[in-house]
Design a protein around this motif. Sequence first.
Motif, PDB file in Angstrom:
ATOM      1  N   PRO A 153       7.512 -70.420 -10.009  1.00 14.98           N
ATOM      2  CA  PRO A 153       7.664 -70.904 -11.390  1.00 14.98           C
ATOM      3  C   PRO A 153       6.377 -70.744 -12.190  1.00 14.98           C
ATOM      4  CG  PRO A 153       7.263 -72.743  -9.921  1.00 14.98           C
ATOM      5  CD  PRO A 153       7.361 -71.526  -9.037  1.00 14.98           C
ATOM      6  N   VAL A 154       6.537 -70.690 -13.502  1.00 11.89           N
ATOM      7  CA  VAL A 154       5.387 -70.797 -14.392  1.00 11.89           C
ATOM      8  C   VAL A 154       4.816 -72.210 -14.234  1.00 11.89           C
ATOM      9  CG1 VAL A 154       4.640 -70.819 -16.805  1.00 11.89           C
ATOM     10  CG2 VAL A 154       6.314 -69.126 -16.013  1.00 11.89           C
ATOM     11  N   VAL A 155       3.508 -72.299 -14.165  1.00 15.71           N
ATOM     12  CA  VAL A 155       2.853 -73.591 -13.941  1.00 15.71           C
ATOM     13  C   VAL A 155       1.974 -73.918 -15.144  1.00 15.71           C
ATOM     14  CG1 VAL A 155       1.112 -74.800 -12.571  1.00 15.71           C
ATOM     15  CG2 VAL A 155       2.896 -73.486 -11.433  1.00 15.71           C
ATOM     16  N   SER A 156       2.048 -75.145 -15.605  1.00 12.34           N
ATOM     17  CA  SER A 156       1.184 -75.576 -16.706  1.00 12.34           C
ATOM     18  C   SER A 156       0.547 -76.915 -16.365  1.00 12.34           C
ATOM     19  CB  SER A 156       1.972 -75.684 -18.009  1.00 12.34           C
ATOM     20  OG  SER A 156       2.979 -76.670 -17.912  1.00 12.34           O
ATOM     21  N   VAL A 157      -0.726 -77.020 -16.696  1.00 11.96           N
ATOM     22  CA  VAL A 157      -1.480 -78.272 -16.536  1.00 11.96           C
ATOM     23  C   VAL A 157      -2.280 -78.458 -17.817  1.00 11.96           C
ATOM     24  CG1 VAL A 157      -3.198 -79.532 -15.207  1.00 11.96           C
ATOM     25  CG2 VAL A 157      -1.674 -77.902 -14.045  1.00 11.96           C
TER      26      VAL A 157
END
Length: 251
Positions: A153-157
């Motif tokens: 998955p695309v990961v965002s933080v």
Amino acid sequence: MGVYFAELCIEVMSVVNGKAVILIAEDEVHIRNALQRNLTQAGYEVVLAVDGADAIAQFRAYAIDLVVLDILMPKLDGLQVCRLIRQKSDVPIIMATVLGSPSDRVVGLDLGANDYIVKPFSSRELIARIRSILRRLSPAGRERSTSQVNHLPVVSVSNLILYPQTRKVYDSNTSIRLTEIEFHILYLLAQSPGQIFTRENIFQRVWGYTHDADLETKALDVHISRLRTKLDTSTVQIMTIQGRGYMLLAR
């Protein structure tokens, strides 16, 4: 330097008996001979070069699968050789550096080296690195890696976003250029913000082999340091947890 490189696109010799061919460019004869003996015992064909100019000549003459390149060599140093090879080929390159030259390691990675190893190192450590790189680059490894990446998955933080399919990274809407290893380290940490990843975890999941006391290197430290200089510290921060490992925190 061009006179040493000439035309790289000439006909090359075929791999012997289907074995991977490793070019060892090392000017110290005892190190060169020891690596040849141990890599041969590990099942590789080994081509030797005694200096940088010889490394280019041997690279032209053989179908090389991976290069182990000492930085401090006469005629052409390892950084020059790496730069010349990268003009014509994406063959994997492992740079061999001395412990006190972090700038050389950074330059080597910027020039396109896949990894580096610190002298003095054991043949066991070098062989582990070679196997890991060649396994990833084999047809089966590429297919498996592509299949795995397509399901990630695309990961965002915070304002940091990582796209595994394209290996693109954006931090506060600014594109960040990362090496393959840097991306995989950051993606691993970003999947679980606030979780501590030990050095053993990271070596196993990024490099693909078990890290232990006999294989102690500073490679991970250099990659972490480079990541810190590239990231917006107002967005995320890579924390060192003394004696335990690393974790990513949103700011």
